[in-house]
Design an enzyme around this catalytic site. Sequence first.
Site, PDB file in Angstrom:
ATOM      1  N   LYS A 181       0.873  -1.165   0.000  1.00 48.51           N
ATOM      2  CA  LYS A 181       0.000   0.000   0.000  1.00 48.51           C
ATOM      3  C   LYS A 181       0.917   1.224   0.000  1.00 48.51           C
ATOM      4  CE  LYS A 181      -1.556   3.116   1.838  1.00 48.51           C
ATOM      5  NZ  LYS A 181      -1.492   4.589   1.444  1.00 48.51           N
ATOM      6  N   GLU A 184      -0.405   7.622  -1.049  1.00 45.37           N
ATOM      7  CA  GLU A 184      -1.350   8.148  -2.025  1.00 45.37           C
ATOM      8  C   GLU A 184      -0.867   9.448  -2.653  1.00 45.37           C
ATOM      9  OE1 GLU A 184      -2.839   9.414   2.114  1.00 45.37           O
ATOM     10  OE2 GLU A 184      -1.722   7.769   1.173  1.00 45.37           O
ATOM     11  N   SER A 234       5.759   9.010   9.802  1.00 47.70           N
ATOM     12  CA  SER A 234       5.961   9.874  10.962  1.00 47.70           C
ATOM     13  C   SER A 234       5.801   9.086  12.255  1.00 47.70           C
ATOM     14  CB  SER A 234       4.955  11.027  10.936  1.00 47.70           C
ATOM     15  OG  SER A 234       3.646  10.542  11.171  1.00 47.70           O
ATOM     16  N   CYS A 289      14.307  10.658   6.450  1.00 46.70           N
ATOM     17  CA  CYS A 289      14.502  10.366   7.871  1.00 46.70           C
ATOM     18  C   CYS A 289      15.975  10.284   8.247  1.00 46.70           C
ATOM     19  CB  CYS A 289      13.779   9.078   8.256  1.00 46.70           C
ATOM     20  SG  CYS A 289      14.408   7.601   7.453  1.00 46.70           S
ATOM     21  N   GLU A 390      11.075  17.224  14.101  1.00 46.53           N
ATOM     22  CA  GLU A 390      11.488  16.896  12.742  1.00 46.53           C
ATOM     23  C   GLU A 390      10.889  17.924  11.789  1.00 46.53           C
ATOM     24  OE1 GLU A 390      11.917  12.902  10.053  1.00 46.53           O
ATOM     25  OE2 GLU A 390      10.037  13.145  11.155  1.00 46.53           O
TER      26      GLU A 390
END
Length: 492
Positions: A181, A184, A234, A289, A390
């Site tokens: 998945k 999107e 996240s 990251c 972040e």
Amino acid sequence: MSLRTNPPWEDVQNYINGKWQPPSGDDSQDIINPATGESISSVKFSSSDDVDAAVSAGQEAFEHWRSTPVEERIQPLFEFKQLLEDHQEELAEVLVQEHGKTRAEANGELRRGIENVEVACGIPSMMQAGSLPNAAPDIDETAVRKPLGVFTAITPFNFPGMIPLWFLPYAVATGNAFILKPSEQDPVIAERLFELLEQTGFPDGIVQLVHGSVDTVNTLLDHKGIEGASFVGSTPVARTVYERAATSGKRVQAQGGAKNHIIVTETADLDFAAKKTISSACACGGERCLANDIAVVDEDIYDEFVDQVLEEARAQTVGYGLDDETDIGALITPNHESRVRDLIATGVDEGAELLLDGRDVEVSGYENGNFLGPTVFGDVDPEMTIAQEEIFGPVLGLVSVNNIDEAIDVLNRSDFGNAASLFTDSGADARKVRHKADVGNLGVNAGTAAPMAFFHFGGRKDSFFGDLHAQGEDMIHFYTDKTVYIERWPGN
């Protein structure tokens, strides 16, 4: 075959049980080129029926695939690796247009993904467990690794070509079925990967693709037919995914956010360190990251290092990722650009010195793009918001410290533990950081601590939830379980 590289593209489709089909959910969204603001495709979200169909197909295919000789299971991966290399430039062009990064960054990302396919081709050796003759009188014992069933991965927007390949090759090579998945926000590159996978000879149902958003993710996490889930994104979402998947009795690995530090000692090669610091903080627009966006610098060389960092930052070219001279491309969405701008404003409000402001950057011909230039803060207090949160943008904060021990303390006070880098010519300092830094990936005189595919991708504290990481040997343990076979033959 050649891949479709020029948008607009047709609506993105699912790949279920060996067939392309449109998702059947009610919701959808446009896919926007971050540099131009133009719609280049659309993605409809999958319904629970779509997920059920994929899981059912995966379960059925698994029953035969699990018993397929391992040497046969890796043959499609050899083919896939070659197809990825043959089409790397086309894939990179697609990636730039839907994500916003530069062509060089896209090619680097794909190369990292290909490395994981290469490593997974070694599963026949990596999957071996262990045996011990005469473990007890007249008894031999052997540990045998076995695949488990259908696995899923929910992957992020920032490396949509690489991160699916942290998981897919290992899952199928070990004998499982796999459902991806993708994000999107940039799902076209995943569709292109599956167009290549379709040519490799995997049985129908072994590799599948479903598109969607939160509801699709939750359906996968709750589904009784899914044995395990991998996630990258996240920290708040990673924590939720970890808890939800674990509640459903699944294996789960969830990579969260980061706040990575560079430590620069007085013995470092400052020119080299400055170049690598800006590259680490600003590459891929800072949307990664492993971006080191806080540099903790020995006070004796702080001013000199600041000058060199600013020189390097001012030399960066912001622009469209398909233009060869571009160093920093567009951010993924206007909303994300706005969030980064808000954090820059917060840094100013909290008293950090804004040494270089990238908010006024303009890219001729791309006025609707989501662009930010390199932004550098000096005199950052480790307790400031920009030193704690972040940012995921091309923003660097500089902190002055008295010594290496204070630098390590600044690093370890972070809630995150993804990565760090050290620039030094002192073996004693390097050893101290190696033993005391509470991070999962640590580089010495390397701007970005990105492990090769045959090592796991580390992470600690709020940067990772789970026990087994992506890449390398950890993936073998995640995708298999061991049966201990205890054998005695009386009378022999």
